[in-house]
Write an enzyme that holds these catalytic residues in place. Structure first.
Site, PDB file in Angstrom:
ATOM      1  N   GLU A  61       0.821  -1.213   0.000  1.00 46.76           N
ATOM      2  CA  GLU A  61       0.000   0.000   0.000  1.00 46.76           C
ATOM      3  C   GLU A  61       0.855   1.264   0.000  1.00 46.76           C
ATOM      4  O   GLU A  61       0.421   2.315  -0.442  1.00 46.76           O
ATOM      5  CB  GLU A  61      -0.929   0.017   1.227  1.00 46.76           C
ATOM      6  CG  GLU A  61      -2.050  -0.976   1.201  1.00 46.76           C
ATOM      7  CD  GLU A  61      -2.946  -0.853   2.420  1.00 46.76           C
ATOM      8  OE1 GLU A  61      -4.170  -0.865   2.247  1.00 46.76           O
ATOM      9  OE2 GLU A  61      -2.418  -0.752   3.550  1.00 46.76           O
ATOM     10  N   ASP A  65      -0.081   4.147   8.865  1.00 42.50           N
ATOM     11  CA  ASP A  65      -1.253   4.150   9.745  1.00 42.50           C
ATOM     12  C   ASP A  65      -0.863   4.602  11.144  1.00 42.50           C
ATOM     13  O   ASP A  65       0.228   4.260  11.633  1.00 42.50           O
ATOM     14  CB  ASP A  65      -1.858   2.744   9.862  1.00 42.50           C
ATOM     15  CG  ASP A  65      -2.708   2.354   8.671  1.00 42.50           C
ATOM     16  OD1 ASP A  65      -2.481   2.891   7.577  1.00 42.50           O
ATOM     17  OD2 ASP A  65      -3.597   1.499   8.841  1.00 42.50           O
ATOM     18  N   CYS A  90     -10.510   1.606  12.202  1.00 42.54           N
ATOM     19  CA  CYS A  90     -10.703   0.165  12.339  1.00 42.54           C
ATOM     20  C   CYS A  90      -9.990  -0.332  13.593  1.00 42.54           C
ATOM     21  O   CYS A  90      -9.210   0.396  14.206  1.00 42.54           O
ATOM     22  CB  CYS A  90     -10.155  -0.557  11.113  1.00 42.54           C
ATOM     23  SG  CYS A  90     -10.918  -0.047   9.547  1.00 42.54           S
ATOM     24  N   TYR A 118     -12.889  -7.430   6.931  1.00 40.81           N
ATOM     25  CA  TYR A 118     -13.785  -6.586   7.727  1.00 40.81           C
ATOM     26  C   TYR A 118     -14.886  -7.435   8.344  1.00 40.81           C
ATOM     27  O   TYR A 118     -15.431  -8.337   7.697  1.00 40.81           O
ATOM     28  CB  TYR A 118     -14.435  -5.526   6.842  1.00 40.81           C
ATOM     29  CG  TYR A 118     -13.493  -4.484   6.309  1.00 40.81           C
ATOM     30  CD1 TYR A 118     -13.260  -3.306   7.004  1.00 40.81           C
ATOM     31  CD2 TYR A 118     -12.840  -4.669   5.089  1.00 40.81           C
ATOM     32  CE1 TYR A 118     -12.398  -2.340   6.509  1.00 40.81           C
ATOM     33  CE2 TYR A 118     -11.972  -3.711   4.585  1.00 40.81           C
ATOM     34  CZ  TYR A 118     -11.764  -2.550   5.299  1.00 40.81           C
ATOM     35  OH  TYR A 118     -10.909  -1.593   4.813  1.00 40.81           O
ATOM     36  N   ASP A 123     -20.983  -0.346  17.489  1.00 38.43           N
ATOM     37  CA  ASP A 123     -20.935   0.730  18.481  1.00 38.43           C
ATOM     38  C   ASP A 123     -21.090   0.089  19.851  1.00 38.43           C
ATOM     39  O   ASP A 123     -21.641  -1.023  19.970  1.00 38.43           O
ATOM     40  CB  ASP A 123     -22.082   1.724  18.291  1.00 38.43           C
ATOM     41  CG  ASP A 123     -21.867   2.677  17.135  1.00 38.43           C
ATOM     42  OD1 ASP A 123     -20.706   2.884  16.733  1.00 38.43           O
ATOM     43  OD2 ASP A 123     -22.878   3.213  16.626  1.00 38.43           O
ATOM     44  N   HIS A 160     -20.129   2.450  14.061  1.00 40.39           N
ATOM     45  CA  HIS A 160     -19.197   3.388  13.455  1.00 40.39           C
ATOM     46  C   HIS A 160     -17.731   2.979  13.616  1.00 40.39           C
ATOM     47  O   HIS A 160     -16.834   3.760  13.277  1.00 40.39           O
ATOM     48  CB  HIS A 160     -19.416   4.788  14.036  1.00 40.39           C
ATOM     49  CG  HIS A 160     -20.778   5.339  13.758  1.00 40.39           C
ATOM     50  ND1 HIS A 160     -21.882   5.037  14.544  1.00 40.39           N
ATOM     51  CD2 HIS A 160     -21.237   6.144  12.766  1.00 40.39           C
ATOM     52  CE1 HIS A 160     -22.950   5.646  14.058  1.00 40.39           C
ATOM     53  NE2 HIS A 160     -22.592   6.319  12.984  1.00 40.39           N
ATOM     54  N   HIS A 177      -1.329  -3.793   8.107  1.00 37.47           N
ATOM     55  CA  HIS A 177      -1.482  -2.999   9.326  1.00 37.47           C
ATOM     56  C   HIS A 177      -2.384  -3.694  10.338  1.00 37.47           C
ATOM     57  O   HIS A 177      -2.229  -3.512  11.547  1.00 37.47           O
ATOM     58  CB  HIS A 177      -2.040  -1.618   8.977  1.00 37.47           C
ATOM     59  CG  HIS A 177      -1.063  -0.744   8.249  1.00 37.47           C
ATOM     60  ND1 HIS A 177      -1.093  -0.591   6.886  1.00 37.47           N
ATOM     61  CD2 HIS A 177      -0.026  -0.007   8.702  1.00 37.47           C
ATOM     62  CE1 HIS A 177      -0.124   0.233   6.515  1.00 37.47           C
ATOM     63  NE2 HIS A 177       0.541   0.606   7.593  1.00 37.47           N
ATOM     64  N   GLU A 198      -5.559   5.169   8.373  1.00 34.40           N
ATOM     65  CA  GLU A 198      -4.588   5.656   7.406  1.00 34.40           C
ATOM     66  C   GLU A 198      -4.385   7.158   7.532  1.00 34.40           C
ATOM     67  O   GLU A 198      -5.346   7.920   7.615  1.00 34.40           O
ATOM     68  CB  GLU A 198      -5.042   5.341   5.981  1.00 34.40           C
ATOM     69  CG  GLU A 198      -5.319   3.870   5.716  1.00 34.40           C
ATOM     70  CD  GLU A 198      -6.771   3.494   5.939  1.00 34.40           C
ATOM     71  OE1 GLU A 198      -7.488   4.253   6.640  1.00 34.40           O
ATOM     72  OE2 GLU A 198      -7.200   2.452   5.408  1.00 34.40           O
TER      73      GLU A 198
END
Length: 238
Positions: A61, A65, A90, A118, A123, A160, A177, A198
């Site tokens: 990439e 981060d 994240c 992912y 929350d 979120h 990462h 990031e």
């Protein structure tokens, strides 16, 4: 915006030790080992509740981060991270912890080029309002990193904050990462869960190697590479 006390380190020349940082070339010039800090110093910063900057390989990439321990998340850390990052925060987590909290993968078929895993977004179930503020996200991230919290009902879905399912063997299995977050926190003696996001420039472009070096120096942050973290793990068999 200056980093709160727990984010940065005292200024000075990056240290060197037996795990000599790698040398790489940046887009705007040549970088050297002196531009990077040792893994030991980054672990100390993580242990103290500070954020560190972690670079991946330039042929991957080529991004930096901000990473900090999930269990050490504070509204101040989140506000700083949101200010200088994409804001898409994240949390890299061990698969066993995600299973305990009943957080399945977001999709059945992962077509992400780097296969970032992912899970459903979350929350905190209590103590938050909309879930998007720095304080709300800090609360959620702390729950993810607090291994004494075991009930899936402690989180509401969707939310979120994006948990990421790391490979069990960390950066030795995948040089991302996500894996760096769990390795750094584990090696720092904390629960293996690390918030990550990031870094971006003011114009919205991604910070590359030399941008990250300048950013780390400006804000007094430790700067390490994933390749050095992998080398450290191999050297110390950890």
């Amino acid at each position: 915006m200056s980093p709160p006390a727990q984010i940065g380190r005292s200024s000075g020349t990056p240290s060197t030790s037996s795990n000599t940082p790698s040398v790489g070339a940046g887009a705007n010039g040549i970088t050297s080992a002196r531009d990077f800090d040792t893994i030991e110093s980054a672990l100390e910063a993580i242990r103290d509740g500070k954020a560190v900057v972690v670079m991946d390989n330039e042929d991957r990439e080529n991004e930096g981060d901000l990473i900090f321990a999930a269990e050490k998340a504070t509204p101040e850390l989140l506000a700083f991270t949101i200010r200088y990052s994409s804001g898409y925060i994240c949390v890299g987590m061990h698969p066993d912890r995600l299973d305990e909290l009943d957080l399945p993968l977001m999709v059945k078929e992962n077509t992400d080029p780097l296969r970032t895993q992912y899970t459903v977004s979350v929350d905190a179930a209590e103590g938050v309002t909309t879930g998007i503020s720095a304080a709300d996200r800090a609360k959620t991230i702390c729950i993810l990193g607090d291994y004494s919290v075991k009930s899936p009902s402690s989180l509401r879905r969707p939310g979120h904050v994006l948990p990421l399912r790391a490979r069990k063997s960390g950066v030795l299995e995948r040089g991302g990462h996500t894996e760096a977050a769990i390795d750094l926190t584990r090696l720092a003696g904390l629960n293996p869960a690390g918030a990550l996001c990031e870094l971006v420039n003011d114009d919205g472009t991604m910070k590359r190697r030399n941008d990250c070096i300048a950013f780390a120096r400006e804000h007094g942050l430790k700067l390490v590479t994933i390749s050095d973290l992998a080398a450290y793990r191999r050297l110390h068999n950890c």
